[in-house]
Design an enzyme around this catalytic site. Structure first.
Site, PDB file in Angstrom:
ATOM      1  N   HIS A 159       0.822  -1.213   0.000  1.00  0.00           N
ATOM      2  CA  HIS A 159       0.000   0.000   0.000  1.00  0.00           C
ATOM      3  C   HIS A 159       0.854   1.261   0.000  1.00  0.00           C
ATOM      4  O   HIS A 159       2.067   1.217   0.220  1.00  0.00           O
ATOM      5  CB  HIS A 159      -0.959  -0.002   1.195  1.00  0.00           C
ATOM      6  CG  HIS A 159      -0.294   0.001   2.541  1.00  0.00           C
ATOM      7  ND1 HIS A 159       0.167   1.151   3.144  1.00  0.00           N
ATOM      8  CD2 HIS A 159      -0.022  -1.005   3.416  1.00  0.00           C
ATOM      9  CE1 HIS A 159       0.679   0.862   4.330  1.00  0.00           C
ATOM     10  NE2 HIS A 159       0.589  -0.445   4.519  1.00  0.00           N
ATOM     11  N   CYS A 212       3.218  -4.913   6.730  1.00  0.00           N
ATOM     12  CA  CYS A 212       2.819  -4.581   5.370  1.00  0.00           C
ATOM     13  C   CYS A 212       3.984  -3.941   4.610  1.00  0.00           C
ATOM     14  O   CYS A 212       5.000  -3.565   5.186  1.00  0.00           O
ATOM     15  CB  CYS A 212       1.617  -3.647   5.383  1.00  0.00           C
ATOM     16  SG  CYS A 212       0.096  -4.446   5.975  1.00  0.00           S
TER      17      CYS A 212
END
Length: 203
Positions: free
Chosen positions: A163, A179
């Site tokens: 992301h 992440c």
């Protein structure tokens, strides 16, 4: 392709296009009206030439359209085929929270809503009100940034994402809760290229 072979492939890409940045710098993607509006409000940072977006030499047996993430060197490669890949600088998870393995892109969102996952709430209870409110709407203040690619393993959400970020100064570091963070402009560029169901290898 096993993890060892992936390491060999990434090593080759780094030897050709490492700190000397032997590759072709790519232009920024075209932005939609909403993208331009939000991007004008997000923080910026000089990540250094090595973490800019380049087309580089990259040998791998992964098919074109795949993503290979080298967590040690903080690079994400989008495989173009023909011995080429687009290389992006990333921030990855701290050692205790990192994830490695194979996955597929099971979902894709523009300016996604962020809901703190359960394990994050256990570590940081101050985020509970955000979760209780249904999460944080997408926008320039959202920690998921401009785009999110949701990683699935055997049809199940791993809860790990590739992301954007509202902390671009952290690119090149091990800072996240597992992440893979990209500059927002790079997340938009990758989003425009990758397809749902694409293979992802994280080493």
């Amino acid at each position: 392709m096993n993890a060892r072979l992936v390491v060999v492939a990434v090593g080759f890409g780094l030897s050709v296009a490492g700190c000397n940045v032997a590759g072709s710098r790519l232009p920024d993607p075209q932005l939609s009206g909403r993208d331009a509006q939000f991007m004008a409000l997000v923080p910026t940072a000089d990540v250094g030439a090595v973490y800019e977006r380049y087309l580089v030499d990259f040998k791998t047996s992964e098919p074109p359209g795949s993503i290979v993430v080298d967590t040690r060197n903080k690079f994400l490669y989008f495989v173009e085929g023909g011995g080429k890949a687009i290389r992006y600088g990333v921030a990855t998870g701290q050692e205790a929270y990192g994830w490695t393995g194979r996955a597929t892109i099971g979902g894709m969102q523009e300016w996604p809503r962020w809901i703190p996952p359960k394990d994050m709430l256990e570590r940081w209870p101050h985020l509970q009100p955000t979760a209780d409110a249904g999460g944080l709407p997408g926008g320039p203040d959202n920690p998921l940034g401009a785009r999110a690619l949701y990683l699935y393993e055997n049809g199940k959400d791993t809860l790990y994402r590739i992301h954007g970020t509202n902390e671009p100064d952290k690119i090149g570091q091990s800072v996240s809760s597992g992440c893979i963070r990209m500059r927002d402009i790079d997340a938009i560029d990758l989003y425009n290229r990758v397809k749902l169901g694409a293979n992802v290898v994280v080493i």
